[in-house]
Design a protein around this motif. Structure first.
Motif, PDB file in Angstrom:
ATOM      1  N   ARG A 211       4.267  -0.084   4.110  1.00  0.00           N
ATOM      2  CA  ARG A 211       3.392  -0.447   5.225  1.00  0.00           C
ATOM      3  C   ARG A 211       3.186  -1.956   5.235  1.00  0.00           C
ATOM      4  NH1 ARG A 211      -1.848   3.253   5.259  1.00  0.00           N
ATOM      5  NH2 ARG A 211      -2.083   2.085   7.217  1.00  0.00           N
ATOM      6  N   PRO A 212       3.180  -2.553   6.406  1.00  0.00           N
ATOM      7  CA  PRO A 212       2.994  -4.018   6.466  1.00  0.00           C
ATOM      8  C   PRO A 212       1.618  -4.414   5.934  1.00  0.00           C
ATOM      9  CG  PRO A 212       2.839  -3.030   8.657  1.00  0.00           C
ATOM     10  CD  PRO A 212       3.328  -1.958   7.741  1.00  0.00           C
ATOM     11  N   LYS A 213       1.601  -5.520   5.235  1.00  0.00           N
ATOM     12  CA  LYS A 213       0.332  -5.999   4.690  1.00  0.00           C
ATOM     13  C   LYS A 213      -0.566  -6.504   5.829  1.00  0.00           C
ATOM     14  CE  LYS A 213       2.198  -7.436   0.222  1.00  0.00           C
ATOM     15  NZ  LYS A 213       2.375  -8.576  -0.726  1.00  0.00           N
TER      16      LYS A 213
END
Length: 250
Positions: A211-213
């Motif tokens: 998941r993107p930060k």
């Protein structure tokens, strides 16, 4: 196994014109090969089940075999729940073997759904010529290669039927066990042929991407100064946000 000559040409009876039999008019090319003048092929679903039953009844009776359920068995061909392979000398049917999915046989570490040989019949004039073993070899090869859920093919014969035992041994089946078959009132010898490696497994799915930060929160300088106890200066409206206060700003 089987007996006396047969005058059947082994071809399907042309269907009557009707809406429920419309699909029978479309020929389907099935796997086949020729060996020593005998043609072996898988029969299509529209093949006449009565022809197969009559061949089984007339040429498959012996002290080791019963044919009481053969008609119902061959009727399953049209429904697709059994498969049948046949041997032809010219246009004359000289042998057949059938198989269907079953839950009767399965080894402890077996995978997939096993299939079992139902009926094996060879015309008397063509016995001891490798026709029966060729049929069994073809049936097992096509089942194990074409049915992804089939990893094992079984066969059970009368323990005293030396001809049938030799037939399956020549076809590459391994002998597993001889046991008391109380349902049929006999001692039965069970054979098995299996696919190396068992049922193929689906390729592993690639792992889900991380998941993107979340974006880092931007805290204005004056808030940082306030939080750290440093003096807070007001910033002129026209100065760069977060920059140093202009001269004279309080």
């Amino acid at each position: 196994m089987a007996a006396p000559p047969d005058d059947s040409d082994g071809t399907a009876t042309p269907p009557k014109a009707s809406s429920d039999a419309k699909h029978r008019a479309t020929p389907v090319k099935q796997p086949s090969y020729t060996r020593e003048g005998i043609t072996y092929r898988q029969l299509p679903a529209w093949h006449d089940a009565n022809t197969l039953y009559e061949f089984r009844r007339e040429h498959g009776k012996s002290q080791y075999n019963v044919v009481s359920d053969a008609k119902a068995h061959f009727k399953k061909l049209e429904a697709g729940s059994i498969s049948v392979w046949a041997a032809y000398d010219g246009k004359t049917l000289v042998g057949l073997v059938s198989a269907e999915a079953t839950s009767e046989y399965r080894t402890r570490n077996g995978k997939g759904r096993p299939w079992a040989i139902g009926h094996l019949v060879v015309r008397a004039s063509h016995r001891r010529k490798g026709v029966g073993s060729a049929l069994c070899r073809l049936a097992a090869a096509l089942l194990l290669a074409g049915n992804q859920q089939c990893a094992e093919v079984y066969a059970a014969v009368h323990a005293d039927d030396e001809v049938a035992i030799a037939t399956f041994a020549r076809a590459g089946f391994e002998e597993l066990v001889t046991h008391a078959d109380y349902q049929r009132g006999r001692d039965a010898t069970v054979f098995r042929k299996r696919r190396e490696g068992g049922v193929p497994t689906a390729a592993a799915k690639p792992p889900a991407p991380p998941r993107p930060k979340p974006k880092a929160e931007v805290v204005p300088r004056w808030q940082r100064d306030y939080a750290e106890g440093r003096p807070v200066y007001s910033v002129a409206r026209d100065s760069y946000p977060g920059g140093e206060p202009r001269d004279g700003a309080s």
